[in-house]
Design an enzyme around this catalytic site. Structure first.
Site, PDB file in Angstrom:
ATOM      1  N   TRP A 101      16.566   8.143 -22.492  1.00 41.78           N
ATOM      2  CA  TRP A 101      17.128   6.486 -22.838  1.00 41.78           C
ATOM      3  C   TRP A 101      16.240   6.674 -24.527  1.00 41.78           C
ATOM      4  O   TRP A 101      15.444   7.082 -24.397  1.00 41.78           O
ATOM      5  CB  TRP A 101      16.480   5.449 -22.299  1.00 41.78           C
ATOM      6  CG  TRP A 101      17.613   5.341 -21.144  1.00 41.78           C
ATOM      7  CD1 TRP A 101      18.929   6.275 -20.428  1.00 41.78           C
ATOM      8  CD2 TRP A 101      17.877   3.878 -20.645  1.00 41.78           C
ATOM      9  NE1 TRP A 101      19.455   5.369 -19.467  1.00 41.78           N
ATOM     10  CE2 TRP A 101      19.061   3.925 -19.677  1.00 41.78           C
ATOM     11  CE3 TRP A 101      17.254   2.522 -20.849  1.00 41.78           C
ATOM     12  CZ2 TRP A 101      19.546   2.551 -19.081  1.00 41.78           C
ATOM     13  CZ3 TRP A 101      17.714   1.555 -20.215  1.00 41.78           C
ATOM     14  CH2 TRP A 101      18.653   1.606 -19.741  1.00 41.78           C
ATOM     15  N   ASP A 119      14.663   0.725 -26.373  1.00 38.27           N
ATOM     16  CA  ASP A 119      13.302   1.813 -26.656  1.00 38.27           C
ATOM     17  C   ASP A 119      12.888   0.716 -25.958  1.00 38.27           C
ATOM     18  O   ASP A 119      10.993   1.639 -25.221  1.00 38.27           O
ATOM     19  CB  ASP A 119      13.291   1.909 -27.605  1.00 38.27           C
ATOM     20  CG  ASP A 119      13.666   3.205 -29.165  1.00 38.27           C
ATOM     21  OD1 ASP A 119      13.466   4.394 -28.196  1.00 38.27           O
ATOM     22  OD2 ASP A 119      13.954   3.584 -30.312  1.00 38.27           O
ATOM     23  N   ASN A 135       0.726   2.250 -18.590  1.00 37.93           N
ATOM     24  CA  ASN A 135       1.839   2.711 -18.237  1.00 37.93           C
ATOM     25  C   ASN A 135       1.064   3.856 -17.297  1.00 37.93           C
ATOM     26  O   ASN A 135       0.108   4.649 -18.296  1.00 37.93           O
ATOM     27  CB  ASN A 135       2.675   3.643 -19.787  1.00 37.93           C
ATOM     28  CG  ASN A 135       3.682   3.127 -19.602  1.00 37.93           C
ATOM     29  OD1 ASN A 135       2.966   1.901 -20.302  1.00 37.93           O
ATOM     30  ND2 ASN A 135       4.811   2.920 -19.255  1.00 37.93           N
ATOM     31  N   HIS A 168       0.812  -1.088  -0.468  1.00 42.61           N
ATOM     32  CA  HIS A 168       0.100   0.067   0.125  1.00 42.61           C
ATOM     33  C   HIS A 168       1.203   1.208  -0.180  1.00 42.61           C
ATOM     34  O   HIS A 168       0.215   2.466  -0.222  1.00 42.61           O
ATOM     35  CB  HIS A 168      -1.518   0.382   1.126  1.00 42.61           C
ATOM     36  CG  HIS A 168      -0.110   0.474   2.703  1.00 42.61           C
ATOM     37  ND1 HIS A 168       0.143  -0.884   2.768  1.00 42.61           N
ATOM     38  CD2 HIS A 168      -0.424   1.190   3.452  1.00 42.61           C
ATOM     39  CE1 HIS A 168       1.279  -0.162   4.193  1.00 42.61           C
ATOM     40  NE2 HIS A 168       0.350   0.768   4.560  1.00 42.61           N
ATOM     41  N   VAL A 219       0.048   2.642  -6.598  1.00 40.54           N
ATOM     42  CA  VAL A 219      -0.761   1.555  -6.993  1.00 40.54           C
ATOM     43  C   VAL A 219      -1.599   1.218  -6.012  1.00 40.54           C
ATOM     44  O   VAL A 219      -2.869   1.553  -6.218  1.00 40.54           O
ATOM     45  CB  VAL A 219      -0.760   0.329  -7.986  1.00 40.54           C
ATOM     46  CG1 VAL A 219      -1.761  -0.206  -8.854  1.00 40.54           C
ATOM     47  CG2 VAL A 219      -0.105   0.750  -9.150  1.00 40.54           C
ATOM     48  N   GLY A 220      -0.948   0.615  -5.618  1.00 36.60           N
ATOM     49  CA  GLY A 220      -1.801   0.257  -4.079  1.00 36.60           C
ATOM     50  C   GLY A 220      -2.335   1.130  -3.144  1.00 36.60           C
ATOM     51  O   GLY A 220      -2.869   1.404  -2.538  1.00 36.60           O
ATOM     52  N   ARG A 261       3.366   5.246 -25.578  1.00 38.44           N
ATOM     53  CA  ARG A 261       2.143   4.536 -24.618  1.00 38.44           C
ATOM     54  C   ARG A 261       1.156   5.470 -24.388  1.00 38.44           C
ATOM     55  O   ARG A 261       0.881   6.765 -24.799  1.00 38.44           O
ATOM     56  CB  ARG A 261       3.234   5.122 -23.259  1.00 38.44           C
ATOM     57  CG  ARG A 261       4.897   4.496 -23.865  1.00 38.44           C
ATOM     58  CD  ARG A 261       5.166   3.061 -23.231  1.00 38.44           C
ATOM     59  NE  ARG A 261       6.141   2.530 -23.195  1.00 38.44           N
ATOM     60  CZ  ARG A 261       6.773   1.519 -24.643  1.00 38.44           C
ATOM     61  NH1 ARG A 261       5.942   1.632 -25.627  1.00 38.44           N
ATOM     62  NH2 ARG A 261       7.551   1.732 -24.286  1.00 38.44           N
ATOM     63  N   HIS A 275       9.501   4.652 -13.095  1.00 38.64           N
ATOM     64  CA  HIS A 275       8.428   4.187 -14.608  1.00 38.64           C
ATOM     65  C   HIS A 275       9.295   6.187 -15.509  1.00 38.64           C
ATOM     66  O   HIS A 275       9.604   6.993 -14.713  1.00 38.64           O
ATOM     67  CB  HIS A 275       7.261   4.284 -14.607  1.00 38.64           C
ATOM     68  CG  HIS A 275       6.859   2.834 -14.104  1.00 38.64           C
ATOM     69  ND1 HIS A 275       7.140   1.675 -15.104  1.00 38.64           N
ATOM     70  CD2 HIS A 275       6.462   2.423 -12.967  1.00 38.64           C
ATOM     71  CE1 HIS A 275       6.999   1.040 -14.064  1.00 38.64           C
ATOM     72  NE2 HIS A 275       6.328   1.043 -12.710  1.00 38.64           N
ATOM     73  N   TYR A 302      11.195  -9.554 -15.087  1.00 44.34           N
ATOM     74  CA  TYR A 302       9.637  -9.147 -14.920  1.00 44.34           C
ATOM     75  C   TYR A 302       8.353  -9.703 -14.989  1.00 44.34           C
ATOM     76  O   TYR A 302       7.165  -9.917 -14.968  1.00 44.34           O
ATOM     77  CB  TYR A 302       9.354  -8.121 -14.939  1.00 44.34           C
ATOM     78  CG  TYR A 302       8.107  -7.015 -13.390  1.00 44.34           C
ATOM     79  CD1 TYR A 302       7.850  -6.520 -12.587  1.00 44.34           C
ATOM     80  CD2 TYR A 302       7.147  -6.035 -14.859  1.00 44.34           C
ATOM     81  CE1 TYR A 302       6.938  -6.306 -12.090  1.00 44.34           C
ATOM     82  CE2 TYR A 302       6.395  -5.804 -14.543  1.00 44.34           C
ATOM     83  CZ  TYR A 302       5.656  -5.972 -12.976  1.00 44.34           C
ATOM     84  OH  TYR A 302       5.025  -5.266 -12.362  1.00 44.34           O
TER      85      TYR A 302
HETATM   86  P1  GDP Z   1       8.872   2.221 -18.481  1.00 43.43           P
HETATM   87  O1  GDP Z   1       8.102   1.445 -18.090  1.00 43.43           O
HETATM   88  O2  GDP Z   1       8.177   3.826 -17.113  1.00 43.43           O
HETATM   89  O3  GDP Z   1      10.232   2.192 -17.836  1.00 43.43           O
HETATM   90  O4  GDP Z   1       8.405   2.082 -19.594  1.00 43.43           O
HETATM   91  P2  GDP Z   1       8.181   1.297 -20.688  1.00 43.43           P
HETATM   92  O5  GDP Z   1       9.369   0.407 -20.353  1.00 43.43           O
HETATM   93  O6  GDP Z   1       6.930   0.703 -21.076  1.00 43.43           O
HETATM   94  O7  GDP Z   1       8.813   2.368 -22.020  1.00 43.43           O
HETATM   95  C1  GDP Z   1       9.826   3.623 -21.578  1.00 43.43           C
HETATM   96  C2  GDP Z   1      10.568   4.564 -22.613  1.00 43.43           C
HETATM   97  O8  GDP Z   1      10.798   5.973 -21.940  1.00 43.43           O
HETATM   98  C3  GDP Z   1      11.335   3.745 -23.592  1.00 43.43           C
HETATM   99  O9  GDP Z   1      11.539   3.923 -24.793  1.00 43.43           O
HETATM  100  C4  GDP Z   1      12.854   3.888 -22.798  1.00 43.43           C
HETATM  101  O10 GDP Z   1      14.066   3.854 -24.146  1.00 43.43           O
HETATM  102  C5  GDP Z   1      12.582   6.135 -22.367  1.00 43.43           C
HETATM  103  N1  GDP Z   1      13.292   6.809 -21.718  1.00 43.43           N
HETATM  104  C6  GDP Z   1      13.593   7.634 -22.086  1.00 43.43           C
HETATM  105  N2  GDP Z   1      14.228   7.605 -20.780  1.00 43.43           N
HETATM  106  C7  GDP Z   1      14.116   6.909 -19.446  1.00 43.43           C
HETATM  107  C8  GDP Z   1      14.723   7.232 -18.527  1.00 43.43           C
HETATM  108  O11 GDP Z   1      14.756   8.087 -18.050  1.00 43.43           O
HETATM  109  N3  GDP Z   1      13.496   6.227 -17.654  1.00 43.43           N
HETATM  110  C9  GDP Z   1      12.773   5.160 -18.059  1.00 43.43           C
HETATM  111  N4  GDP Z   1      12.125   4.028 -16.929  1.00 43.43           N
HETATM  112  N5  GDP Z   1      12.317   5.161 -19.800  1.00 43.43           N
HETATM  113  C10 GDP Z   1      13.327   5.860 -20.225  1.00 43.43           C
END
Ligand code: GDP
Length: 310
Positions: free
Chosen positions: A202, A269, A166, A12, A16-17, A209, A179, A137
């Site tokens: 990144w 990505d 997301n 909690h 989300v919790g 999303r 995230h 995961y």
């Molecule tokens: P996440 O669980 O929020 O990391 O979400 P996803 O894996 O669905 O996608 C995140 C996307 O954002 C990917 O394309 C990453 O390369 C991009 N990204 C860019 N910068 C960052 C960062 O600093 N943190 C995270 N989590 N993702 C990033």
């Protein structure tokens, strides 16, 4: 659920919790059970069993175990798969043993195949290879989905697996492990206050999303618990679809950062697109209350108040 039903929310303190807890209280549910990590170690099957035996929860919102963004998933895959599998085994088995009426099991949208047709319908589950950066995961969560169904088939339990989009919101993880939205907000804000001329994110920025505000996620979870009469998978999703480039630039504008945003295409990505079909959720009369721009502002306020100032 009745207003005085015994409802257990593991994790909690997690966003989300915490959102589900907040929404349940707002809706007038009065018999909610929570335990801090130091009171109950959910990776301990024996302790979890004893807890369920004495607390006797009737409803469980299960989104337990470690999780995070792409950076955490690539850095700690072993820790994540170990913890997630352990807590799921402990909670789902105890829920069966101690006769929980209904358990909502939440998994992330990364459990769907990396290259799914869009929008992603629930039937695509296990229909292709997962995104490798989050495979540890996702595999653990996919095992949780199948575990719910296995217990339903063998023991007649009422365990419902649902897939999260997301998400973001107050109490988010603003560190690099978090995230994407919370994590890049922190990076862009830090670049502003330390006068950096550029901030490096990144990937290419092209992945798309759908982002859902945490309170809407909580409302959807409660609605599913109360009205979804199936145990088939159900997607929780909605809202506009944005690219990582777009969310980075919206964040930059909100924060008032004047430097440059660079995308490091040597970094992964992840999945190119995760647009989930939400027909099943809509059929329950679900509607979102918070649009992205409004939610981003709420996130920023929470970040300034509860993260930067501490
Ligand atoms: P996440 O669980 O929020 O990391 O979400 P996803 O894996 O669905 O996608 C995140 C996307 O954002 C990917 O394309 C990453 O390369 C991009 N990204 C860019 N910068 C960052 C960062 O600093 N943190 C995270 N989590 N993702 C990033």
């Amino acid at each position: 659920m009745l207003k005085d039903s015994k409802i257990f929310i593991p994790n909690h303190h997690d966003m989300v919790g915490a959102s589900i807890l907040h929404q349940l209280r707002q809706d007038g549910y009065s018999n909610i059970i929570t335990r801090d990590d130091n009171e109950l170690d959910l990776t301990d099957e024996f302790a979890t069993d004893i807890f369920f035996e004495s607390a006797k929860p009737e409803f469980v919102f299960c989104f337990a175990g470690s999780h995070g963004g792409i950076i955490k998933n690539t850095s700690y895959p072993a820790d994540i798969i170990y913890e997630v599998l352990k807590v799921q085994i402990a909670i789902i088995h105890a829920a069966y043993k101690h006769k929980v009426n209904k358990l909502l099991f939440l998994a992330g949208n990364c459990i769907y195949p990396k290259f799914s047709n869009q929008p992603i319908v629930e039937d695509f589950f296990m229909d292709g290879k997962m995104e490798p950066t989050s495979a540890a995961y996702s595999t653990a969560r996919a095992a949780g989905v199948e575990m719910c169904w296995a217990y339903n088939r063998q023991y007649g339990t009422n365990f419902i697996p649902a897939i999260l989009p997301n998400y973001y919101g107050p109490g988010d993880d603003y560190t690099e492990d978090g995230h994407v939205l919370a994590s890049i907000l922190n990076k862009i804000y830090n670049a502003k206050v330390t006068n950096l001329s550029k901030v490096v994110l990144w990937g290419t920025g092209t992945p798309k999303r759908q982002f859902m505000f945490s309170q809407d996620i909580a409302r959807a979870c409660i609605l599913i618990m109360n009205t979804y009469s199936s145990t088939e998978l159900i997607n929780i999703s909605g809202g506009e679809e944005l690219s990582i480039f777009e969310i980075a630039h919206k964040t930059k504008e909100l924060v008032g950062y004047s430097g440059e945003i660079i995308f490091d295409s040597n970094k992964p990505d992840g999945t190119p697109r995760k647009l989930m079909d939400n027909s099943k959720l809509k059929a329950l009369n679900f509607f979102e209350q918070t649009c992205f721009d409004e939610g981003l502002l709420l996130l920023y306020n929470d970040y300034l108040t509860n993260f930067v100032k501490h």
